[in-house]
Design a protein around this motif. Structure first.
Motif, short mmCIF file in Angstrom:
data_model
loop_
_atom_site.label_atom_id
_atom_site.label_comp_id
_atom_site.label_asym_id
_atom_site.label_seq_id
_atom_site.Cartn_x
_atom_site.Cartn_y
_atom_site.Cartn_z
N LEU A 203 0.81 -1.21 0.00
CA LEU A 203 0.00 0.00 0.00
C LEU A 203 0.85 1.26 0.00
N GLN A 204 1.96 1.24 0.74
CA GLN A 204 2.78 2.45 0.86
C GLN A 204 3.49 2.82 -0.44
N ALA A 205 3.57 1.89 -1.39
CA ALA A 205 4.24 2.15 -2.67
C ALA A 205 3.26 2.46 -3.78
N TRP A 206 1.97 2.67 -3.44
CA TRP A 206 0.98 2.93 -4.47
C TRP A 206 1.05 4.36 -5.01
N ARG A 207 1.77 5.21 -4.35
CA ARG A 207 1.85 6.60 -4.79
C ARG A 207 2.68 6.67 -6.08
N GLY A 208 2.37 7.61 -6.91
CA GLY A 208 3.13 7.80 -8.15
C GLY A 208 2.88 6.66 -9.13
N ARG A 209 3.96 6.01 -9.52
CA ARG A 209 3.88 4.96 -10.54
C ARG A 209 3.12 3.74 -10.04
N GLY A 210 3.02 3.57 -8.73
CA GLY A 210 2.34 2.39 -8.21
C GLY A 210 0.83 2.52 -8.19
N LEU A 211 0.30 3.69 -8.58
CA LEU A 211 -1.14 3.89 -8.54
C LEU A 211 -1.87 2.94 -9.49
N LEU A 212 -1.21 2.53 -10.57
CA LEU A 212 -1.81 1.58 -11.50
C LEU A 212 -1.29 0.17 -11.27
N LEU A 213 0.03 0.04 -11.06
CA LEU A 213 0.63 -1.28 -10.91
C LEU A 213 0.20 -1.95 -9.61
N GLY A 214 0.00 -1.17 -8.56
CA GLY A 214 -0.38 -1.75 -7.28
C GLY A 214 -1.72 -2.46 -7.34
N PRO A 215 -2.81 -1.76 -7.68
CA PRO A 215 -4.10 -2.46 -7.77
C PRO A 215 -4.11 -3.59 -8.80
N LEU A 216 -3.37 -3.40 -9.90
CA LEU A 216 -3.33 -4.44 -10.92
C LEU A 216 -2.68 -5.71 -10.37
N SER A 217 -1.57 -5.58 -9.67
CA SER A 217 -0.91 -6.75 -9.09
C SER A 217 -1.79 -7.41 -8.03
N TRP A 218 -2.48 -6.61 -7.25
CA TRP A 218 -3.41 -7.17 -6.25
C TRP A 218 -4.53 -7.95 -6.94
N ALA A 219 -5.04 -7.40 -8.05
CA ALA A 219 -6.11 -8.09 -8.77
C ALA A 219 -5.63 -9.43 -9.32
N VAL A 220 -4.40 -9.47 -9.83
CA VAL A 220 -3.87 -10.72 -10.37
C VAL A 220 -3.73 -11.77 -9.28
N TRP A 221 -3.12 -11.39 -8.16
CA TRP A 221 -2.92 -12.37 -7.08
C TRP A 221 -4.24 -12.75 -6.42
N GLY A 222 -5.15 -11.77 -6.30
CA GLY A 222 -6.46 -12.10 -5.76
C GLY A 222 -7.21 -13.07 -6.66
N GLY A 223 -7.09 -12.89 -7.98
CA GLY A 223 -7.72 -13.82 -8.90
C GLY A 223 -7.13 -15.22 -8.78
N LEU A 224 -5.82 -15.31 -8.58
CA LEU A 224 -5.19 -16.62 -8.39
C LEU A 224 -5.68 -17.29 -7.11
N ALA A 225 -5.80 -16.50 -6.04
CA ALA A 225 -6.29 -17.06 -4.78
C ALA A 225 -7.73 -17.53 -4.91
N PHE A 226 -8.57 -16.70 -5.54
CA PHE A 226 -9.96 -17.10 -5.74
C PHE A 226 -10.05 -18.34 -6.63
N GLY A 227 -9.21 -18.41 -7.67
CA GLY A 227 -9.21 -19.58 -8.52
C GLY A 227 -8.81 -20.84 -7.78
N ALA A 228 -7.82 -20.74 -6.87
CA ALA A 228 -7.41 -21.90 -6.08
C ALA A 228 -8.56 -22.36 -5.18
N LEU A 229 -9.26 -21.42 -4.54
CA LEU A 229 -10.40 -21.79 -3.69
C LEU A 229 -11.53 -22.42 -4.51
N TYR A 230 -11.76 -21.86 -5.70
CA TYR A 230 -12.82 -22.42 -6.54
C TYR A 230 -12.48 -23.84 -7.00
N LEU A 231 -11.21 -24.08 -7.36
CA LEU A 231 -10.81 -25.41 -7.76
C LEU A 231 -10.95 -26.41 -6.62
#
Length: 451
Positions: A203-231
């Motif tokens: 969260l602390q690195a979301w400022r500046g360039r991380g404003l896009l990369l931060g949420p995007l990386s969270w979405a990718v890992w969250g999708g992987l976690a949700f996919g593992a639970l669904y499987l």
């Protein structure tokens, strides 16, 4: 005089020295000559064969016809004559119930002709040039079968030459695929070893360039976690509750818990070296033949034959890059610390330029030798897949597919019609030739073995 000879010797390039040393290896030279002959025949298969590989006659049947005898002496005069063959007549052996063929001089002589035209059986060279000119043939209704026929009456010599197109080409293409993967991934693993990169931003690195990369990386890992639970849930609903289902659910829950504790507070770091080498170890831990069969079973067996060809190339290349990646990684680990690499980095050269222009060229001698020693393994791999019915399919043919047809004949293939075993001989010869060439290249590029 001696100083001039020394100067000439010192002026030779590495390629010239390696070529001179290669010529001193007689087996390697003969292996290269054999390969040149095999690949020339495969490239111009239509010209060197008298018939199309899939051509056969319904009547009179020619199944399991023995090799045609070529006569050079006229039996009527006892003198040398133009090469000719006789037509044959077919009968059934009353004891073995196998077809039997006898020469029938009553139908006349069929002289062997060279550079004949066969407009009814055209062919293409490299799928570009179309022609109907063949090196030799006989006038119909005569037939010439240099190596006999298969069970359908198709000329085995023609099928062997066309089969070489597939078997020899797959060996080279699969080796190129595996070497591209091995070079690229091995180079990345060695050059970036110890330099992990972030797969997520806290969260602390979301400022500046991380404003896009931060949420995007969270979405990718969250999708992987949700996919593992669904499987894990789908596994439970499909098979019921058991030990394996509980273990799968616990693994998915631990993965989700790990991400929840890590993502907000610190980045997820990944070392490319660890990722690539662990993948190599996983591939190496699975038996090669079992892995090939498993990957091939993912695709249906009735797919387009041309797609099957490229599929076999991709599968063989995919499972064969691990060993090369290991060696390239070791070479790159030592080369990246050299002074000229450090100088390029200090001058501002990018990592991609350093790898392409300074690091990977240092592996060239090993790559050339390893490539020649890897191709035989891919030829054997394709032959094994085709022999099991999982490789190249009709209307294409390969040496492994021809061996499968011979195997279907059972013990009779060894006793009554041994000519159907010719594909095994050509597999043996091509593999031995490649091994001889590889040994010669290894001696040529090794300074300790030079004479």
């Amino acid at each position: 005089m001696r100083a001039s000879a020394v100067k000439t010797h010192q002026a030779q390039s590495l390629t010239q020295v390696a070529l001179r040393q290669f010529r001193k290896h007689p087996l390697a030279v003969w292996g290269l000559r054999i390969l040149l002959v095999l690949y020339t025949f495969a490239l111009f298969a239509g010209f060197f064969t008298p018939y199309d590989p899939n051509y056969y006659e319904l009547y009179p049947p020619k199944g399991h016809h023995p090799p045609t005898r070529i006569h050079f002496v006229d039996p009527e005069t006892g003198r040398l004559s133009r090469p000719f063959v006789y037509a044959t007549k077919r009968s059934i052996d009353p004891i073995s119930l196998q077809p039997r063929y006898e020469e029938d001089p009553s139908q006349g002589k069929f002289y062997l002709r060279f550079f004949v035209r066969t407009p009814e059986q055209p062919y293409t060279i490299l799928r570009v040039f179309r022609s109907d000119l063949r090196l030799f043939g006989v006038d119909p209704p005569g037939r010439i079968f240099l190596m006999g026929t298969d069970n359908f009456g198709r000329d085995l010599y023609s099928r062997l030459v066309y089969g070489g197109q597939v078997s020899l080409t797959i060996g080279i293409l699969s080796a190129l695929v595996s070497f591209v993967l091995g070079l690229v991934l091995g180079g990345i693993a060695g050059y970036f070893s110890g330099r992990p990169f972030a797969l997520s931003l806290p969260l602390q690195a979301w400022r500046g360039r991380g404003l896009l990369l931060g949420p995007l990386s969270w979405a990718v890992w969250g999708g992987l976690a949700f996919g593992a639970l669904y499987l894990a849930w789908a596994y439970y609903t499909l098979t019921g509750l058991g030990v394996l289902q509980i273990l799968a659910a616990l693994a998915a829950l631990w993965f989700a818990y790990f991400l929840a504790r890590t993502l907000p507070f610190r980045p997820l770091l990944l070392d490319p070296d660890n990722l690539i080498m662990r993948l190599v170890e996983i591939i190496a831990a699975i038996p090669t033949l079992f892995l090939l069969i498993s990957l091939r079973a993912v695709f249906p067996t009735n797919v387009d034959p041309l797609f099957t060809f490229y599929l076999v190339v991709g599968l063989l290349g995919f499972i064969g890059w691990g060993g090369l990646a290991r060696v390239v990684r070791g070479i790159v680990l030592s080369v990246r610390e050299m002074d000229y690499v450090q100088a390029a980095r200090a001058l501002g050269a990018s990592d991609a330029r350093i790898i392409a222009r300074h690091v990977l060229p240092a592996t060239a001698s090993y790559i050339i030798v390893s490539l020649s020693l890897t191709i035989p393994g891919f030829i054997l791999g394709e032959s094994g897949l085709s022999f099991l019915g999982l490789g190249v399919t009709e209307p294409y043919t390969s040496w492994g597919l021809l061996l499968q047809s011979a195997q279907q004949g059972g013990f009779a293939s060894f006793v009554d019609r041994p000519w159907v075993l010719w594909p095994g001989f050509f597999i043996f010869v091509s593999i031995m030739a490649w091994n001889f060439v590889g040994d010669g290249l290894r001696d040529a590029f090794d300074p300790r073995r030079r004479q």
